[in-house]
Design an enzyme around this catalytic site. Structure first.
Site, PDB file in Angstrom:
ATOM      1  N   ASN A  14       0.840  -1.192   0.000  1.00  0.00           N
ATOM      2  CA  ASN A  14       0.000   0.000   0.000  1.00  0.00           C
ATOM      3  C   ASN A  14       0.879   1.247   0.000  1.00  0.00           C
ATOM      4  O   ASN A  14       1.868   1.324   0.739  1.00  0.00           O
ATOM      5  CB  ASN A  14      -0.904   0.007   1.232  1.00  0.00           C
ATOM      6  CG  ASN A  14      -1.925   1.126   1.195  1.00  0.00           C
ATOM      7  OD1 ASN A  14      -2.885   1.057   0.434  1.00  0.00           O
ATOM      8  ND2 ASN A  14      -1.725   2.164   1.992  1.00  0.00           N
ATOM      9  N   ARG A  65      -7.959   3.638   6.688  1.00  0.00           N
ATOM     10  CA  ARG A  65      -6.995   3.799   5.613  1.00  0.00           C
ATOM     11  C   ARG A  65      -6.093   2.573   5.497  1.00  0.00           C
ATOM     12  O   ARG A  65      -5.874   1.823   6.456  1.00  0.00           O
ATOM     13  CB  ARG A  65      -6.150   5.055   5.831  1.00  0.00           C
ATOM     14  CG  ARG A  65      -6.938   6.355   5.865  1.00  0.00           C
ATOM     15  CD  ARG A  65      -7.550   6.683   4.523  1.00  0.00           C
ATOM     16  NE  ARG A  65      -6.551   6.816   3.474  1.00  0.00           N
ATOM     17  CZ  ARG A  65      -5.876   7.932   3.234  1.00  0.00           C
ATOM     18  NH1 ARG A  65      -6.073   9.015   3.968  1.00  0.00           N
ATOM     19  NH2 ARG A  65      -5.002   7.974   2.244  1.00  0.00           N
ATOM     20  N   GLY A  66      -5.517   2.386   4.297  1.00  0.00           N
ATOM     21  CA  GLY A  66      -4.753   1.172   4.009  1.00  0.00           C
ATOM     22  C   GLY A  66      -3.589   0.936   4.940  1.00  0.00           C
ATOM     23  O   GLY A  66      -3.338  -0.191   5.384  1.00  0.00           O
ATOM     24  N   ASP A  99      -6.160  22.083   9.053  1.00  0.00           N
ATOM     25  CA  ASP A  99      -6.577  20.989   8.175  1.00  0.00           C
ATOM     26  C   ASP A  99      -7.457  21.491   7.043  1.00  0.00           C
ATOM     27  O   ASP A  99      -7.781  22.671   6.965  1.00  0.00           O
ATOM     28  CB  ASP A  99      -7.304  19.912   8.988  1.00  0.00           C
ATOM     29  CG  ASP A  99      -6.984  18.522   8.506  1.00  0.00           C
ATOM     30  OD1 ASP A  99      -7.232  18.237   7.315  1.00  0.00           O
ATOM     31  OD2 ASP A  99      -6.471  17.706   9.305  1.00  0.00           O
ATOM     32  N   ILE A 141      -0.573   8.738   1.329  1.00  0.00           N
ATOM     33  CA  ILE A 141      -0.023   9.956   1.911  1.00  0.00           C
ATOM     34  C   ILE A 141      -0.668  10.183   3.272  1.00  0.00           C
ATOM     35  O   ILE A 141      -1.889  10.348   3.363  1.00  0.00           O
ATOM     36  CB  ILE A 141      -0.268  11.170   0.992  1.00  0.00           C
ATOM     37  CG1 ILE A 141       0.462  10.966  -0.341  1.00  0.00           C
ATOM     38  CG2 ILE A 141       0.202  12.467   1.661  1.00  0.00           C
ATOM     39  CD1 ILE A 141       0.160  12.029  -1.379  1.00  0.00           C
ATOM     40  N   TYR A 142       0.140  10.142   4.318  1.00  0.00           N
ATOM     41  CA  TYR A 142      -0.301  10.447   5.673  1.00  0.00           C
ATOM     42  C   TYR A 142       0.623  11.520   6.239  1.00  0.00           C
ATOM     43  O   TYR A 142       1.845  11.442   6.071  1.00  0.00           O
ATOM     44  CB  TYR A 142      -0.238   9.205   6.571  1.00  0.00           C
ATOM     45  CG  TYR A 142      -0.920   7.990   5.990  1.00  0.00           C
ATOM     46  CD1 TYR A 142      -2.286   8.001   5.726  1.00  0.00           C
ATOM     47  CD2 TYR A 142      -0.202   6.830   5.706  1.00  0.00           C
ATOM     48  CE1 TYR A 142      -2.918   6.888   5.191  1.00  0.00           C
ATOM     49  CE2 TYR A 142      -0.818   5.720   5.169  1.00  0.00           C
ATOM     50  CZ  TYR A 142      -2.174   5.749   4.905  1.00  0.00           C
ATOM     51  OH  TYR A 142      -2.797   4.661   4.365  1.00  0.00           O
ATOM     52  N   ARG A 151       0.132   9.727  11.332  1.00  0.00           N
ATOM     53  CA  ARG A 151      -1.295   9.950  11.543  1.00  0.00           C
ATOM     54  C   ARG A 151      -2.092   9.336  10.399  1.00  0.00           C
ATOM     55  O   ARG A 151      -2.277   9.928   9.341  1.00  0.00           O
ATOM     56  CB  ARG A 151      -1.598  11.448  11.646  1.00  0.00           C
ATOM     57  CG  ARG A 151      -2.942  11.703  12.351  1.00  0.00           C
ATOM     58  CD  ARG A 151      -3.696  12.848  11.743  1.00  0.00           C
ATOM     59  NE  ARG A 151      -4.222  12.489  10.431  1.00  0.00           N
ATOM     60  CZ  ARG A 151      -5.206  13.121   9.827  1.00  0.00           C
ATOM     61  NH1 ARG A 151      -5.785  14.129  10.398  1.00  0.00           N
ATOM     62  NH2 ARG A 151      -5.611  12.742   8.623  1.00  0.00           N
ATOM     63  N   TRP A 152      -2.533   8.109  10.642  1.00  0.00           N
ATOM     64  CA  TRP A 152      -3.404   7.462   9.664  1.00  0.00           C
ATOM     65  C   TRP A 152      -4.718   7.095  10.351  1.00  0.00           C
ATOM     66  O   TRP A 152      -4.761   6.662  11.489  1.00  0.00           O
ATOM     67  CB  TRP A 152      -2.755   6.250   9.025  1.00  0.00           C
ATOM     68  CG  TRP A 152      -2.099   5.265   9.938  1.00  0.00           C
ATOM     69  CD1 TRP A 152      -2.471   4.887  11.198  1.00  0.00           C
ATOM     70  CD2 TRP A 152      -0.916   4.497   9.644  1.00  0.00           C
ATOM     71  NE1 TRP A 152      -1.620   3.944  11.703  1.00  0.00           N
ATOM     72  CE2 TRP A 152      -0.655   3.685  10.767  1.00  0.00           C
ATOM     73  CE3 TRP A 152      -0.075   4.415   8.530  1.00  0.00           C
ATOM     74  CZ2 TRP A 152       0.422   2.803  10.817  1.00  0.00           C
ATOM     75  CZ3 TRP A 152       0.991   3.540   8.573  1.00  0.00           C
ATOM     76  CH2 TRP A 152       1.239   2.749   9.700  1.00  0.00           C
TER      77      TRP A 152
END
Length: 488
Positions: free
Chosen positions: A171, A193-194, A286, A174-175, A188-189
């Protein structure tokens, strides 16, 4: 033209007036964000900037304009993203071939699949400068602090490579990563998310063992675009990048982690997440336009850093949509979703994620309505079919006569075809983005569907009126009159 590294792409952009090299240093502390935001709002070029306090230049606003996304696709028109979506839909849940012979044997009619299987190479440009142990220091890079109240510096455009235990694919995503030490970043995922799923699988299968991770910075444009595309779980971003550039992705195997990195990357970080190693992350500005709440996430310890000579640090920022790069990218990749959804719901005409709604919180979909309650079925399907829509709060369903990308038409449909009590569907206690502080509790909130279609007899006791339309014969005569009236 296929770009296998960032520098080749930047040279291409420069020759077309899409890259500006600044003569004066820019501070990664707040200044670079303000400058790149101004460039994006002015529909200006990508910026390559000398960075204050670093020997490495900082690249910003790379995907701040649709034109550069088109150029990243090696000159193919952006509309071909829908064709690529159709390809993904045609091979739903595919078992991807390991080489060209398998590809041609399994899908001889899909010639593009010849570009799927990555090609492993023995050399990579980032091996020109290799640092290990105590020599690893993220402080040499112009890592940005984007907004005044950010908790620290943030790696914003690093491609994170992971592999779980349930499937062979790697996988790439972008994190954001908060720097908390010379060789430590908070990964930070979000749980769906994958990378987070790979990490959870690893923890269950190998408790007590460190989890290997790669972070590639300054990768080729096709791999960058693939990392943000809505791919099936069985398909690696390296494979999809091969489709985007129409040339196989070149990858280099890390002996330390056993993972593959894009061989054209400017910078490669190799390391592990140790069991139980977590830290409090944030707050950071964010895409919501607010500073997000803090949360606890795993910490990656970097054991080796590899840099190309004169390595370019590629950074970005998250800002209030639609004035940031993720919004521009989401607009471009919107068309990939349409064929994937049509594979299961062929009645869908179009699907749109407005960038002003953070590119995922509101979805507007038009359908060829076929029976009472049809719109509600589509709402439930949107929320459940793809993991990308887990956090979509509002789904608006219209008839096919409405252009869902034209807000005046959508608002007209809502105001004339919706009864709030009859045509709204409220779903409570569902997963919500923890960044969304409008929900009553973190990670859990409600969703609202609006049926803005015309109503069938079973859905209303009133006679549904007819829309106003001009007479076609009169229109033809008026066309001729108009041409005469406007003639010089």
């Amino acid at each position: 033209m296929a770009f296998h590294d960032l520098r080749g792409f930047l040279q291409h952009l420069g020759a077309r007036g899409q890259l500006r090299e600044l003569p004066v240093p820019v501070d990664p502390e707040l200044e670079s964000t303000a400058l790149c935001l101004r460039a994006l709002q002015a529909q200006g070029p990508a910026l390559l900037m000398p960075a204050t306090g670093s020997a490495h230049p900082l690249l910003g606003n790379l995907f701040g304009h649709r034109r550069r996304i088109e150029l990243a696709l090696a000159g193919r028109p952006l509309a071909s993203l829908r064709e690529l979506g159709e390809l993904l839909a045609a091979v739903k849940e595919p078992r991807w071939p390991g080489n060209l012979r398998q590809a041609l044997a399994q899908w001889p009619e899909l010639a593009q699949l010849a570009h799927v299987a990555p090609r492993r190479v023995d050399e990579a440009a980032f091996n020109e400068d290799v640092r290990s142990g105590g020599d690893v220091d993220l402080g040499v890079l112009p890592v940005q602090r984007c907004w005044p109240e950010d908790a620290g510096r943030l790696v914003t455009f690093g491609l994170v490579v992971t592999r779980g235990t349930r499937q062979a694919r790697q996988n790439v995503a972008i994190y954001r990563q908060q720097v908390i030490g010379r060789n430590r970043v908070i990964m930070r995922w979000l749980p769906h998310r994958g990378g987070a799923l790979d990490f959870a699988d690893w923890q269950a299968a190998h408790p007590g063992r460190p989890f290997p991770v790669l972070v590639a910075i300054g990768a080729d444009p096709a791999t960058l675009l693939a990392a943000v595309a809505p791919l099936p779980d069985t398909l690696s971003e390296y494979e999809f990048a091969g489709l985007l550039r129409a040339s196989r992705t070149r990858v280099w195997r890390s002996g330390l982690t056993g993972l593959d990195a894009p061989a054209g990357a400017e910078i490669l970080l190799e390391g592990f997440i140790q069991p139980g190693d977590t830290a409090l992350e944030g707050p950071f500005g964010d895409h919501t336009g607010y500073y997000n709440a803090q949360g606890t996430f795993p910490v990656l310890t970097i054991e080796r850093m590899r840099l190309r000579a004169g390595a370019i640090y590629h950074g970005s920022y998250m800002g209030r949509a639609p004035h940031d790069e993720p919004s521009v990218l989401s607009m471009a990749l919107n068309d990939v979703f349409v064929p994937i959804l049509r594979k299961v719901f062929p009645e869908i005409v179009d699907f749109y994620l407005p960038p002003e709604a953070c590119s995922y919180r509101v979805a507007v979909v038009s359908i060829r309505k076929q029976y009472p309650g049809h719109a509600r079925r589509i709402m439930m399907g949107i929320w459940s079919y793809l993991r990308q829509f887990t956090y979509t709060k509002f789904v608006i369903v219209t008839d096919e006569d409405i252009d869902v990308r034209d807000w005046p038409q959508v608002i007209w449909a809502i105001s004339t075809r919706v009864d709030p009590a009859r045509d709204s569907m409220l779903v409570e206690n569902t997963p919500i983005d923890y960044l969304d502080f409008s929900s009553p509790t973190p990670n859990l909130g409600s969703k609202l569907g609006l049926d803005a279609t015309h109503k069938w007899p079973a859905e209303t006791s009133r006679t549904w009126s007819r829309p106003i339309r001009l007479d076609p014969a009169v229109e033809r005569r008026v066309d001729a009159l108009w041409r005469t009236a406007m003639a010089d």
